[in-house]
Motif scaffolding. Structure first.
Motif, mmCIF file in Angstrom:
data_model
loop_
_atom_site.group_PDB
_atom_site.id
_atom_site.type_symbol
_atom_site.label_atom_id
_atom_site.label_comp_id
_atom_site.label_asym_id
_atom_site.label_seq_id
_atom_site.Cartn_x
_atom_site.Cartn_y
_atom_site.Cartn_z
ATOM 1 N N GLY A 151 -3.638 1.498 -11.101
ATOM 2 C CA GLY A 151 -4.673 2.101 -11.943
ATOM 3 C C GLY A 151 -5.182 3.406 -11.342
ATOM 4 N N ALA A 152 -5.341 3.423 -10.003
ATOM 5 C CA ALA A 152 -5.779 4.646 -9.334
ATOM 6 C C ALA A 152 -4.748 5.754 -9.498
ATOM 7 N N THR A 153 -3.469 5.387 -9.476
ATOM 8 C CA THR A 153 -2.402 6.366 -9.679
ATOM 9 C C THR A 153 -2.480 6.968 -11.073
ATOM 10 N N ALA A 154 -2.726 6.133 -12.073
ATOM 11 C CA ALA A 154 -2.864 6.629 -13.446
ATOM 12 C C ALA A 154 -4.023 7.609 -13.556
ATOM 13 N N ILE A 155 -5.159 7.247 -12.972
ATOM 14 C CA ILE A 155 -6.328 8.127 -13.018
ATOM 15 C C ILE A 155 -6.043 9.438 -12.301
ATOM 16 N N CYS A 156 -5.361 9.351 -11.166
ATOM 17 C CA CYS A 156 -5.033 10.545 -10.385
ATOM 18 C C CYS A 156 -4.148 11.502 -11.177
ATOM 19 N N TRP A 157 -3.139 10.960 -11.871
ATOM 20 C CA TRP A 157 -2.260 11.809 -12.688
ATOM 21 C C TRP A 157 -3.040 12.484 -13.820
ATOM 22 N N LEU A 158 -3.877 11.710 -14.498
ATOM 23 C CA LEU A 158 -4.630 12.268 -15.627
ATOM 24 C C LEU A 158 -5.640 13.315 -15.157
ATOM 25 N N ALA A 159 -6.287 13.045 -14.022
ATOM 26 C CA ALA A 159 -7.222 14.031 -13.470
ATOM 27 C C ALA A 159 -6.487 15.301 -13.059
ATOM 28 N N CYS B 3 -0.190 11.456 -6.071
ATOM 29 C CA CYS B 3 0.162 10.657 -7.244
ATOM 30 C C CYS B 3 1.618 10.201 -7.251
ATOM 31 N N MET B 4 2.464 10.797 -6.403
ATOM 32 C CA MET B 4 3.881 10.450 -6.420
ATOM 33 C C MET B 4 4.367 9.964 -5.057
ATOM 34 N N ALA B 5 4.144 10.760 -4.013
ATOM 35 C CA ALA B 5 4.626 10.362 -2.686
ATOM 36 C C ALA B 5 3.932 9.081 -2.203
ATOM 37 N N LEU B 6 2.606 9.014 -2.338
ATOM 38 C CA LEU B 6 1.869 7.837 -1.876
ATOM 39 C C LEU B 6 2.226 6.571 -2.653
ATOM 40 N N PRO B 7 2.231 6.580 -4.005
ATOM 41 C CA PRO B 7 2.679 5.388 -4.730
ATOM 42 C C PRO B 7 4.121 4.997 -4.391
ATOM 43 N N GLY B 8 4.986 5.997 -4.193
ATOM 44 C CA GLY B 8 6.355 5.689 -3.800
ATOM 45 C C GLY B 8 6.400 4.971 -2.477
ATOM 46 N N TYR B 9 5.594 5.419 -1.523
ATOM 47 C CA TYR B 9 5.526 4.760 -0.213
ATOM 48 C C TYR B 9 5.038 3.319 -0.355
ATOM 49 N N ILE B 10 4.046 3.120 -1.210
ATOM 50 C CA ILE B 10 3.538 1.760 -1.429
ATOM 51 C C ILE B 10 4.635 0.871 -2.008
ATOM 52 N N MET B 11 5.425 1.396 -2.941
ATOM 53 C CA MET B 11 6.516 0.611 -3.516
ATOM 54 C C MET B 11 7.584 0.298 -2.485
ATOM 55 N N VAL B 12 7.834 1.225 -1.577
ATOM 56 C CA VAL B 12 8.828 0.985 -0.526
ATOM 57 C C VAL B 12 8.345 -0.102 0.419
ATOM 58 N N ARG B 13 7.059 -0.094 0.738
ATOM 59 C CA ARG B 13 6.507 -1.056 1.676
ATOM 60 C C ARG B 13 6.283 -2.431 1.062
ATOM 61 N N SER B 14 5.983 -2.492 -0.235
ATOM 62 C CA SER B 14 5.605 -3.758 -0.868
ATOM 63 C C SER B 14 6.671 -4.833 -0.771
ATOM 64 N N PRO B 15 7.968 -4.561 -1.081
ATOM 65 C CA PRO B 15 8.966 -5.621 -0.973
ATOM 66 C C PRO B 15 9.078 -6.181 0.418
ATOM 67 N N ALA B 16 8.967 -5.322 1.454
ATOM 68 C CA ALA B 16 9.056 -5.806 2.826
ATOM 69 C C ALA B 16 7.891 -6.712 3.150
ATOM 70 N N GLN B 17 6.677 -6.361 2.689
ATOM 71 C CA GLN B 17 5.509 -7.184 2.933
ATOM 72 C C GLN B 17 5.624 -8.514 2.206
ATOM 73 N N THR B 18 6.160 -8.456 0.978
ATOM 74 C CA THR B 18 6.327 -9.694 0.209
ATOM 75 C C THR B 18 7.300 -10.632 0.897
ATOM 76 N N GLN B 19 8.422 -10.077 1.410
ATOM 77 C CA GLN B 19 9.422 -10.891 2.071
ATOM 78 C C GLN B 19 8.872 -11.462 3.366
ATOM 79 N N ALA B 20 8.046 -10.681 4.078
ATOM 80 C CA ALA B 20 7.508 -11.136 5.353
ATOM 81 C C ALA B 20 6.518 -12.275 5.177
ATOM 82 N N THR B 21 5.827 -12.312 4.042
ATOM 83 C CA THR B 21 4.811 -13.338 3.817
ATOM 84 C C THR B 21 5.320 -14.486 2.962
#
Length: 210
Positions: free
Chosen positions: A157-165, A191-209
């Motif tokens: 949601g923050a990414t959406a707001i950031c793009w629109l702003a 709006c792009m690099a940071l969300p991309g980084y979060i997507m890269v990190r999320s699967p690893a965190q999901t697998q670890a937990t």
């Protein structure tokens, strides 16, 4: 009664599919999205620095900054598509819907680019081209609003707001080229690099937990 029970089971199956988030496509897309944000963010900031006089202006510098990010980005895209060939591309209903949204947004961006580019060429007024990033930011904001609605995650949601702003800010800065480019560069990172980084990190965190 049987019909109602079957309908309830179908609805439950649909809801389970809706929240499913499987497949390697999220990680791969995150790498591509993050790379685009970093490369084009740097491109905009360097162009802004050139126009602002912070970097000595020269033809080779303009060409290098204008061409190199796209060359590197295409290399990242081709490598990721080759690396993830034959892997699970995501079986969830939401995964397919969101992939379609991003692809549809990319197609719309290309059409708008052709239209705005043609109008700018016909009128010999390249300031018209500055409307294109505004449209891209608005499209990205709409897509991420859809993502946030389906996934219900705060960072989306923050990414959406950031793009629109960013779209609004760029619209207000069209007549101030250097500030416009710097703002667009910051938008790419936020709006792009940071969300991309979060997507890269999320699967690893999901697998670890798991």
């Amino acid at each position: 009664m049987t019909h109602d029970s079957r309908q309830a089971e179908d609805d439950l199956a649909f809801m389970r599919a809706l929240v499913a988030d499987r497949g390697s496509d999220t990680h791969s897309f995150g790498i591509i999205y993050m790379s685009a944000g970093v490369l084009y963010g740097l491109q905009c900031l360097l162009n802004g620095a050139l126009l602002g006089g912070a970097i000595p202006t020269s033809t080779p510098a303009w060409i290098l900054i204008g061409v190199l990010p796209t060359v590197v980005f295409l290399g990242v895209v081709f490598y990721e598509r080759w690396r993830t060939r034959g892997t699970d591309a995501g079986a969830g209903t939401t995964s397919r819907a969101l992939k379609a949204a991003f692809v549809g947004g990319a197609i719309a961006n290309m059409i708008v680019a052709l239209i705005i580019g043609w109008v700018a060429y016909e009128r010999r007024d390249w300031s018209i081209w500055f409307l294109f990033p505004v449209v891209v930011c608005a499209f990205q904001g709409a897509i991420w609003f859809t993502v946030a609605t389906l996934r219900r995650r705060a960072w989306q949601g923050a990414t959406a707001i950031c793009w629109l702003a960013s779209a609004v800010a760029l619209g207000l800065l069209i007549d101030y080229t250097a500030a416009y480019l710097v703002t667009l560069g910051i938008a790419f990172f936020a709006c792009m690099a940071l969300p991309g980084y979060i997507m890269v990190r999320s699967p690893a965190q999901t697998q670890a937990t798991a």
